[in-house]
Structure formats: structure tokens, C-alpha cells
Design a protein around this motif. Structure first.
Motif, PDB file in Angstrom:
ATOM      1  N   LYS A  39       0.964  -1.203   0.067  1.00 15.06           N
ATOM      2  CA  LYS A  39       0.036  -0.054   0.011  1.00 15.06           C
ATOM      3  C   LYS A  39       0.846   1.096  -0.085  1.00 15.06           C
ATOM      4  O   LYS A  39       1.994   1.249   0.607  1.00 15.06           O
ATOM      5  N   GLU A  40       0.330   2.266  -0.733  1.00 17.69           N
ATOM      6  CA  GLU A  40       1.234   3.698  -0.588  1.00 17.69           C
ATOM      7  C   GLU A  40       1.453   4.103   0.857  1.00 17.69           C
ATOM      8  O   GLU A  40       2.533   4.447   0.856  1.00 17.69           O
ATOM      9  N   SER A  41       0.494   4.000   1.859  1.00 15.48           N
ATOM     10  CA  SER A  41       0.831   4.293   3.016  1.00 15.48           C
ATOM     11  C   SER A  41       1.851   3.578   3.583  1.00 15.48           C
ATOM     12  O   SER A  41       2.459   3.992   4.543  1.00 15.48           O
ATOM     13  N   ASP A  42       2.010   2.355   3.390  1.00 19.98           N
ATOM     14  CA  ASP A  42       3.131   1.406   3.980  1.00 19.98           C
ATOM     15  C   ASP A  42       4.447   2.027   3.440  1.00 19.98           C
ATOM     16  O   ASP A  42       5.429   1.841   4.181  1.00 19.98           O
ATOM     17  N   LEU A  43       4.558   2.454   2.178  1.00 23.01           N
ATOM     18  CA  LEU A  43       5.708   3.112   1.669  1.00 23.01           C
ATOM     19  C   LEU A  43       5.896   4.385   2.337  1.00 23.01           C
ATOM     20  O   LEU A  43       7.197   4.784   2.634  1.00 23.01           O
ATOM     21  N   LEU A  44       5.151   5.120   2.437  1.00 24.19           N
ATOM     22  CA  LEU A  44       5.169   6.447   3.167  1.00 24.19           C
ATOM     23  C   LEU A  44       5.724   6.393   4.354  1.00 24.19           C
ATOM     24  O   LEU A  44       6.392   7.323   4.825  1.00 24.19           O
ATOM     25  N   ASN A  45       5.404   5.255   5.218  1.00 26.36           N
ATOM     26  CA  ASN A  45       5.751   5.346   6.643  1.00 26.36           C
ATOM     27  C   ASN A  45       6.879   4.615   6.825  1.00 26.36           C
ATOM     28  O   ASN A  45       7.607   4.446   7.522  1.00 26.36           O
ATOM     29  N   ASN A  46       7.631   4.020   5.618  1.00 27.95           N
ATOM     30  CA  ASN A  46       9.078   3.515   5.385  1.00 27.95           C
ATOM     31  C   ASN A  46      10.083   4.406   4.960  1.00 27.95           C
ATOM     32  O   ASN A  46      10.048   5.132   4.136  1.00 27.95           O
ATOM     33  N   PRO A  47      11.098   4.626   6.176  1.00 30.79           N
ATOM     34  CA  PRO A  47      12.095   5.773   5.829  1.00 30.79           C
ATOM     35  C   PRO A  47      12.882   5.421   4.616  1.00 30.79           C
ATOM     36  O   PRO A  47      13.763   6.250   4.164  1.00 30.79           O
ATOM     37  N   ASP A  48      13.204   4.176   3.914  1.00 26.74           N
ATOM     38  CA  ASP A  48      13.699   3.935   2.970  1.00 26.74           C
ATOM     39  C   ASP A  48      13.071   4.770   1.621  1.00 26.74           C
ATOM     40  O   ASP A  48      13.667   4.497   0.352  1.00 26.74           O
TER      41      ASP A  48
END
Length: 108
Positions: free
Chosen positions: A64-73
Motif C-alpha cells: 500500500k502507498e501508506s506502507d511505503l510512506l511510513n518506511n524511511p527507505d
């Protein structure tokens, strides 16, 4: 998936190996069985995806886009590149796949 990567899948597989995998999993859309390297992302995106154990397009589209936004990488620019690249293939993030990963990718 990690077992398949240890066996050489993902970044090292050849077109023929992908074709063989598609033949063994006819119920799966062949594009989902392609390694993410086939999407020609830059090295930073590939490394960030690998840190999430994402090796195949089928792995990627379930994020999910939100998962990526919450990932510092991941930066917002990187996410935009992911979204736009998937859109060119008629795909998007956040797609749930009931039959993923296929049994052959589970090392069974």
C-alpha cells in the motif's frame, strides 16, 4: 520467496526461467511472476524494495502507498516513480492477491 531468492530467482533469473515459472503457475498472470528488475527502477528503489522482501511484481502490487510512506527507505519521489511505472503496465499498489505467492515461490 526468500527461499526462491536463495535459489537464484529475482535479480538473476533469465527469460527462460521466467517462462518456465509461468508454465508451472498457469493460474497466475505472467506479469506478476516477473522480477521487479524488469521494471527498470533505479538502484535506490530496487534496494528499498529488496529491504521489504519484494522481488516480484506480484509482491510489489500488494504494497500500500501508506506502507511505503511510513518506511524511511522510500521518498515521495520514489513512490511516485513506483506508482507511475505500475500504471504504465495497467497495475497499481494495494491490490490484494488471494493466491500469492504461488506455491512454487513458497519453496514447497
Amino acid at each position: 520467496v526468500e527461499q526462491m531468492m536463495a535459489a537464484g530467482w529475482g535479480g538473476q533469473n533469465t527469460v527462460r526461467e521466467c517462462e518456465e515459472l509461468c508454465e508451472k503457475c498457469p493460474e497466475i498472470d505472467p506479469i506478476l511472476l516477473r522480477p521487479i528488475k524488469d521494471l527498470d527502477f533505479d538502484e535506490n528503489i530496487n534496494k528499498a524494495l529488496h529491504s521489504l522482501n519484494v522481488y516480484f511484481i506480484g509482491d510489489l502490487i500488494q504494497l500500500k502507498e501508506s506502507d511505503l510512506l511510513n518506511n524511511p527507505d522510500f521518498s515521495t519521489v520514489m513512490i511516485t516513480v513506483l506508482v507511475n511505472t505500475l500504471a504504465l503496465k495497467g497495475l497499481s499498489l494495494g491490490i490484494h492477491l488471494d493466491n500469492w505467492p504461488p506455491e512454487i515461490l513458497q519453496g514447497s
